[in-house]
Design a protein around this motif. Structure first.
Motif, PDB file in Angstrom:
ATOM      1  N   ASP A 258      31.039  29.237  27.823  1.00  0.00           N
ATOM      2  CA  ASP A 258      32.169  29.233  27.159  1.00  0.00           C
ATOM      3  C   ASP A 258      32.691  30.491  27.449  1.00  0.00           C
ATOM      4  N   PHE A 259      33.884  30.834  28.284  1.00  0.00           N
ATOM      5  CA  PHE A 259      34.159  32.002  28.842  1.00  0.00           C
ATOM      6  C   PHE A 259      35.129  32.709  27.648  1.00  0.00           C
ATOM      7  N   ARG A 260      34.988  33.926  27.522  1.00  0.00           N
ATOM      8  CA  ARG A 260      35.833  34.721  26.780  1.00  0.00           C
ATOM      9  C   ARG A 260      36.104  36.093  27.543  1.00  0.00           C
ATOM     10  N   PHE A 261      37.518  36.299  27.690  1.00  0.00           N
ATOM     11  CA  PHE A 261      38.183  37.332  28.466  1.00  0.00           C
ATOM     12  C   PHE A 261      38.012  38.586  27.767  1.00  0.00           C
ATOM     13  N   ALA A 262      37.470  39.749  28.339  1.00  0.00           N
ATOM     14  CA  ALA A 262      37.411  41.067  28.078  1.00  0.00           C
ATOM     15  C   ALA A 262      37.919  41.997  28.941  1.00  0.00           C
ATOM     16  N   PRO A 263      39.378  41.989  28.938  1.00  0.00           N
ATOM     17  CA  PRO A 263      39.786  43.230  30.344  1.00  0.00           C
ATOM     18  C   PRO A 263      39.449  44.542  29.900  1.00  0.00           C
ATOM     19  N   THR A 264      39.534  45.323  31.114  1.00  0.00           N
ATOM     20  CA  THR A 264      39.166  46.788  31.159  1.00  0.00           C
ATOM     21  C   THR A 264      39.994  47.376  31.974  1.00  0.00           C
ATOM     22  N   ALA A 265      40.478  48.682  31.824  1.00  0.00           N
ATOM     23  CA  ALA A 265      41.353  49.217  32.725  1.00  0.00           C
ATOM     24  C   ALA A 265      40.631  49.390  34.170  1.00  0.00           C
ATOM     25  N   ARG A 266      39.303  49.381  34.073  1.00  0.00           N
ATOM     26  CA  ARG A 266      38.630  49.469  35.411  1.00  0.00           C
ATOM     27  C   ARG A 266      38.928  48.215  36.245  1.00  0.00           C
ATOM     28  N   LEU A 267      38.696  47.074  35.587  1.00  0.00           N
ATOM     29  CA  LEU A 267      39.017  45.740  36.294  1.00  0.00           C
ATOM     30  C   LEU A 267      40.214  45.640  36.854  1.00  0.00           C
ATOM     31  N   LEU A 268      41.485  46.201  36.041  1.00  0.00           N
ATOM     32  CA  LEU A 268      42.789  46.078  36.667  1.00  0.00           C
ATOM     33  C   LEU A 268      42.688  47.153  37.698  1.00  0.00           C
ATOM     34  N   ASP A 269      42.337  48.042  37.930  1.00  0.00           N
ATOM     35  CA  ASP A 269      42.146  49.246  38.996  1.00  0.00           C
ATOM     36  C   ASP A 269      41.653  48.394  40.195  1.00  0.00           C
ATOM     37  N   GLU A 270      40.402  47.609  40.182  1.00  0.00           N
ATOM     38  CA  GLU A 270      39.969  46.682  41.076  1.00  0.00           C
ATOM     39  C   GLU A 270      41.055  45.770  41.835  1.00  0.00           C
ATOM     40  N   LEU A 271      41.565  44.969  40.797  1.00  0.00           N
ATOM     41  CA  LEU A 271      42.230  44.100  41.301  1.00  0.00           C
ATOM     42  C   LEU A 271      43.788  44.710  41.814  1.00  0.00           C
ATOM     43  N   ALA A 272      44.317  45.350  41.380  1.00  0.00           N
ATOM     44  CA  ALA A 272      45.318  46.144  41.830  1.00  0.00           C
ATOM     45  C   ALA A 272      45.088  46.839  43.252  1.00  0.00           C
ATOM     46  N   ALA A 273      43.857  47.509  43.484  1.00  0.00           N
ATOM     47  CA  ALA A 273      43.545  48.139  44.634  1.00  0.00           C
ATOM     48  C   ALA A 273      43.522  46.690  45.686  1.00  0.00           C
ATOM     49  N   ALA A 274      42.896  45.589  45.369  1.00  0.00           N
ATOM     50  CA  ALA A 274      42.596  44.529  46.403  1.00  0.00           C
ATOM     51  C   ALA A 274      44.162  43.910  46.695  1.00  0.00           C
ATOM     52  N   ALA A 275      45.157  43.946  45.600  1.00  0.00           N
ATOM     53  CA  ALA A 275      46.395  43.366  45.919  1.00  0.00           C
ATOM     54  C   ALA A 275      46.982  44.314  46.783  1.00  0.00           C
ATOM     55  N   ALA A 276      47.140  45.544  46.465  1.00  0.00           N
ATOM     56  CA  ALA A 276      47.734  46.489  47.338  1.00  0.00           C
ATOM     57  C   ALA A 276      47.094  46.612  48.981  1.00  0.00           C
ATOM     58  N   ARG A 277      46.036  46.158  49.007  1.00  0.00           N
ATOM     59  CA  ARG A 277      45.336  46.221  50.613  1.00  0.00           C
ATOM     60  C   ARG A 277      45.924  44.793  51.220  1.00  0.00           C
ATOM     61  N   GLY A 278      46.386  43.980  50.441  1.00  0.00           N
ATOM     62  CA  GLY A 278      46.410  42.573  50.962  1.00  0.00           C
ATOM     63  C   GLY A 278      45.403  41.594  50.862  1.00  0.00           C
ATOM     64  N   GLU A 279      44.344  42.032  50.125  1.00  0.00           N
ATOM     65  CA  GLU A 279      43.288  40.902  50.163  1.00  0.00           C
ATOM     66  C   GLU A 279      43.620  40.186  49.146  1.00  0.00           C
ATOM     67  N   LEU A 280      44.313  40.185  48.463  1.00  0.00           N
ATOM     68  CA  LEU A 280      44.479  39.287  47.111  1.00  0.00           C
ATOM     69  C   LEU A 280      46.046  39.126  47.009  1.00  0.00           C
ATOM     70  N   ARG A 281      46.448  37.825  47.266  1.00  0.00           N
ATOM     71  CA  ARG A 281      47.860  37.505  47.113  1.00  0.00           C
ATOM     72  C   ARG A 281      47.999  37.223  45.725  1.00  0.00           C
ATOM     73  N   VAL A 282      49.455  37.791  45.130  1.00  0.00           N
ATOM     74  CA  VAL A 282      49.657  37.559  43.941  1.00  0.00           C
ATOM     75  C   VAL A 282      50.694  36.393  43.939  1.00  0.00           C
ATOM     76  N   PRO A 283      50.267  35.297  43.342  1.00  0.00           N
ATOM     77  CA  PRO A 283      51.283  34.002  43.492  1.00  0.00           C
ATOM     78  C   PRO A 283      52.459  34.110  42.312  1.00  0.00           C
ATOM     79  N   VAL A 284      53.314  34.809  42.649  1.00  0.00           N
ATOM     80  CA  VAL A 284      54.449  34.664  41.886  1.00  0.00           C
ATOM     81  C   VAL A 284      55.281  33.645  42.272  1.00  0.00           C
ATOM     82  N   ASP A 285      55.529  32.466  41.455  1.00  0.00           N
ATOM     83  CA  ASP A 285      56.229  31.398  41.958  1.00  0.00           C
ATOM     84  C   ASP A 285      57.835  31.579  41.289  1.00  0.00           C
ATOM     85  N   MET A 286      57.931  32.312  40.339  1.00  0.00           N
ATOM     86  CA  MET A 286      59.393  32.230  39.627  1.00  0.00           C
ATOM     87  C   MET A 286      59.699  33.624  38.799  1.00  0.00           C
TER      88      MET A 286
END
Length: 313
Positions: A258-286
């Motif tokens: 039963d998943f519970r979300f617990a965000p951290t700044a470190r997690l956001l850093d990792e996601l942003a770095a992957a997106a900046a490198r083009g390894e993670l596409r951010v699917p903005v639809d609208m």
């Protein structure tokens, strides 16, 4: 300042004018340029049980934002005025505001961090909740230990990120979607896609054809009742794992998380770095102006999201 807020419990959100917030000790005030829609934003706040928190209306909705620091609160601070930042509003006590507003105040030690130079703010705004949820599901559960993964509700924000992250780890992803999303999901790394609106039993047939003993793992992002989740979890092999973001029972022999979300700044850093490198596409639809947010929230409540919606301020 302009904001999208509710005026009472169970009320629908609307565009309002409210005072600009002042940062407290250890806070930063951000001039919001983009805010992102998440399904929970679309649910009007229900009246809490007796003894619950005392809300101060209007309550500004929204969690995910990106913008630039325009004021620092008293005391030491790791940010500076002008810093491009993105993050997630995690608490809304009286006096604080949500992300659907021209300014937001957040503690410096909350899930907020710098935006990499190579990442546009509009994409950063779409990352915190959906991207963070996907990353924590994959990294914090037994999902990553299998060889394949069934994602129900894969076309939405969380599902789109989860498909990419799982595929990058070498998992074969079966993306269950509503409607013609097969091409987009395969571009995000899905091995196979199933349109669950085509016929009753289509998902079971497809999974059994690919994995006769059942999938190694399931992430169910949409089922709200125990019967629907149990039907999906029945497609997992004995000894596999089924993750729910809504809370429901799994069949005997399948481990439920039963998943519970617990965000951290470190997690956001990792996601942003992957997106900046083009390894993670951010699917903005609208992309919509802030004043269109109430209508977008109503559409979100109806379900069937495709990618992410961001609001410009």
């Amino acid at each position: 300042m302009r904001a999208i807020a509710v005026s009472a419990f169970d009320a629908e959100p609307c565009l309002v004018e409210v005072p600009k917030p002042d940062p407290g000790a250890g806070d930063v005030r951000v001039k919001v340029e983009y805010a992102a829609l998440n399904p929970l934003d679309a649910q009007p706040p229900g009246r809490p049980p007796d003894g619950g928190f005392s809300a101060a209306f209007p309550l500004i909705v929204g969690a995910d934002f990106a913008g630039r620091v325009d004021m620092i609160g008293p005391g030491d601070n790791r940010f500076r005025v002008g810093d491009p930042v993105f993050g997630r509003v995690t608490v809304q006590p009286p006096g604080r505001c949500g992300a659907y507003s021209e300014y937001v105040c957040v503690p410096q030690d909350s899930p907020v961090t710098l935006v990499p130079r190579e990442l546009p703010l509009r994409l950063a705004a779409a990352l915190p909740t959906a991207g963070g949820t996907a990353a924590q599901i994959l990294g914090g559960t037994a999902v990553h230990s299998g060889r394949n993964l069934l994602v129900v509700g894969a076309a939405g924000g969380v599902g789109s990120f989860l498909t990419q992250l799982a595929a990058a780890r070498g998992l074969a992803v079966v993306a269950a979607v509503r409607g013609d999303e097969g091409r987009r999901m395969k571009a995000l790394g899905a091995t196979a896609t199933v349109d669950t609106t085509l016929a009753a039993g289509e998902l079971e047939r497809a999974v059994r054809e690919l994995y006769p003993a059942g999938a190694d793992a399931l992430v169910d992002l949409v089922s709200t009742g125990p019967a629907a989740f149990a039907a999906h979890a029945a497609l997992v092999r004995e000894g596999g794992v089924a993750v729910t973001t809504r809370g429901a029972a799994a069949p005997r022999g399948v481990a439920r998380v039963d998943f519970r979300f617990a965000p951290t700044a470190r997690l956001l850093d990792e996601l942003a770095a992957a997106a900046a490198r083009g390894e993670l596409r951010v699917p903005v639809d609208m992309e919509l102006p802030l004043e269109k947010a109430p209508q977008a929230l109503l559409r979100s409540r109806a379900g069937g999201a495709r990618g992410k919606t961001v609001f410009t301020l």
